[in-house]
Design a protein around this motif. Structure first.
Motif, PDB file in Angstrom:
ATOM      1  N   UNK A  33       0.880  -1.167   0.000  1.00 45.66           N
ATOM      2  CA  UNK A  33       0.000   0.000   0.000  1.00 45.66           C
ATOM      3  C   UNK A  33       0.916   1.214   0.000  1.00 45.66           C
ATOM      4  N   UNK A  34       0.827   2.014  -1.060  1.00 50.67           N
ATOM      5  CA  UNK A  34       1.735   3.148  -1.223  1.00 50.67           C
ATOM      6  C   UNK A  34       0.948   4.434  -1.425  1.00 50.67           C
ATOM      7  N   UNK A  35       1.555   5.533  -1.022  1.00 51.79           N
ATOM      8  CA  UNK A  35       0.954   6.855  -1.187  1.00 51.79           C
ATOM      9  C   UNK A  35       0.751   7.143  -2.666  1.00 51.79           C
ATOM     10  N   UNK A  36      -0.421   7.635  -3.010  1.00 51.33           N
ATOM     11  CA  UNK A  36      -0.737   7.956  -4.401  1.00 51.33           C
ATOM     12  C   UNK A  36       0.012   9.192  -4.882  1.00 51.33           C
ATOM     13  N   UNK A  37       0.560   9.985  -3.967  1.00 45.45           N
ATOM     14  CA  UNK A  37       1.247  11.214  -4.346  1.00 45.45           C
ATOM     15  C   UNK A  37       2.761  11.007  -4.415  1.00 45.45           C
ATOM     16  N   UNK A  38       3.353  10.466  -3.322  1.00 48.54           N
ATOM     17  CA  UNK A  38       4.821  10.367  -3.276  1.00 48.54           C
ATOM     18  C   UNK A  38       5.361   8.942  -3.361  1.00 48.54           C
ATOM     19  N   UNK A  39       4.495   7.933  -3.255  1.00 54.39           N
ATOM     20  CA  UNK A  39       4.942   6.555  -3.366  1.00 54.39           C
ATOM     21  C   UNK A  39       5.422   5.931  -2.072  1.00 54.39           C
ATOM     22  N   UNK A  40       5.392   6.677  -0.970  1.00 56.78           N
ATOM     23  CA  UNK A  40       5.843   6.145   0.315  1.00 56.78           C
ATOM     24  C   UNK A  40       4.954   4.975   0.743  1.00 56.78           C
ATOM     25  N   UNK A  41       5.571   3.948   1.341  1.00 56.96           N
ATOM     26  CA  UNK A  41       4.789   2.822   1.844  1.00 56.96           C
ATOM     27  C   UNK A  41       4.504   2.969   3.337  1.00 56.96           C
TER      28      UNK A  41
END
Length: 147
Positions: A33-41
Motif C-alpha cells: 500500500x503506497x501513497x498515491x502522491x509520493x509513493x511512500x509505503x
C-alpha cells in the motif's frame, strides 16, 4: 469493497479501495500500500466517517448537498496533473496519432524543432527510444482535437 481514507508519513491524504479489511491488512503488511502522491509505503488509515446510506424515502425528500464538479481537481496530485496538462497543451503542438512520425522528422531535422505531444502505439514509442529520440509518456490521455 471498502474505501479507506489513507495518509502517508509525509502528510499526503488519499483514498483507496480494498476488497475487505483483511485484504488491506495483508497488503499493508507486505508493503504494497503506497501513497498515491509520493509513493511512500509508510501509510496509515485516517479518521473517516462511516458512509451510511439513508433510506430511499428519506433520500428522495432531502435535496442533494452541493458537490464539487467532476472537472475540478480535488487533491494536490490532481491539481498538479491538471497544471501539467494545461502547460503542455498551451506550449506544445498536438500532432495526434502522427506523433511517432513527427517526432522522428523533428529529430532528423526534416521538420521544425518544437514541442509536440500526441499518441503513439507502444511499439512506435519503443522504436523512437531505441533510435535515441527523446520521448516521455504523459500521465494523462490527450484530449482529441477536432478541426
Amino acid at each position: 469493497m471498502i474505501q479507506y481514507a489513507l495518509k502517508c508519513a509525509d502528510g499526503h491524504s488519499f483514498d483507496s479501495w480494498f476488497q475487505s479489511s483483511d485484504a488491506f491488512d495483508k497488503l499493508h503488511a507486505a508493503g504494497m500500500v503506497a501513497c498515491a502522491v509520493c509513493g511512500s509505503t509508510e501509510v496509515e488509515k485516517s479518521v473517516m466517517a462511516p458512509r451510511v446510506q439513508a433510506s430511499r424515502d428519506k433520500a428522495k425528500a432531502q435535496p442533494d448537498a452541493p458537490s464539487r464538479p467532476l472537472s475540478e481537481p480535488a487533491s494536490p496530485a490532481e491539481q498538479a496533473l491538471a497544471e501539467l496538462r494545461r502547460r503542455i497543451e498551451a506550449n506544445s503542438d498536438y500532432v495526434g496519432r502522427n506523433f511517432a512520425a513527427e517526432a522522428r522528422a523533428i529529430h532528423d531535422g526534416e521538420a521544425p524543432a518544437r514541442s509536440i505531444y500526441g499518441e503513439a502505439r507502444p511499439d512506435e514509442a519503443k522504436a523512437l527510444i531505441e533510435d535515441g529520440i527523446p520521448v516521455a509518456p504523459l500521465p494523462f490521455r490527450p484530449q482529441r482535437k477536432s478541426n
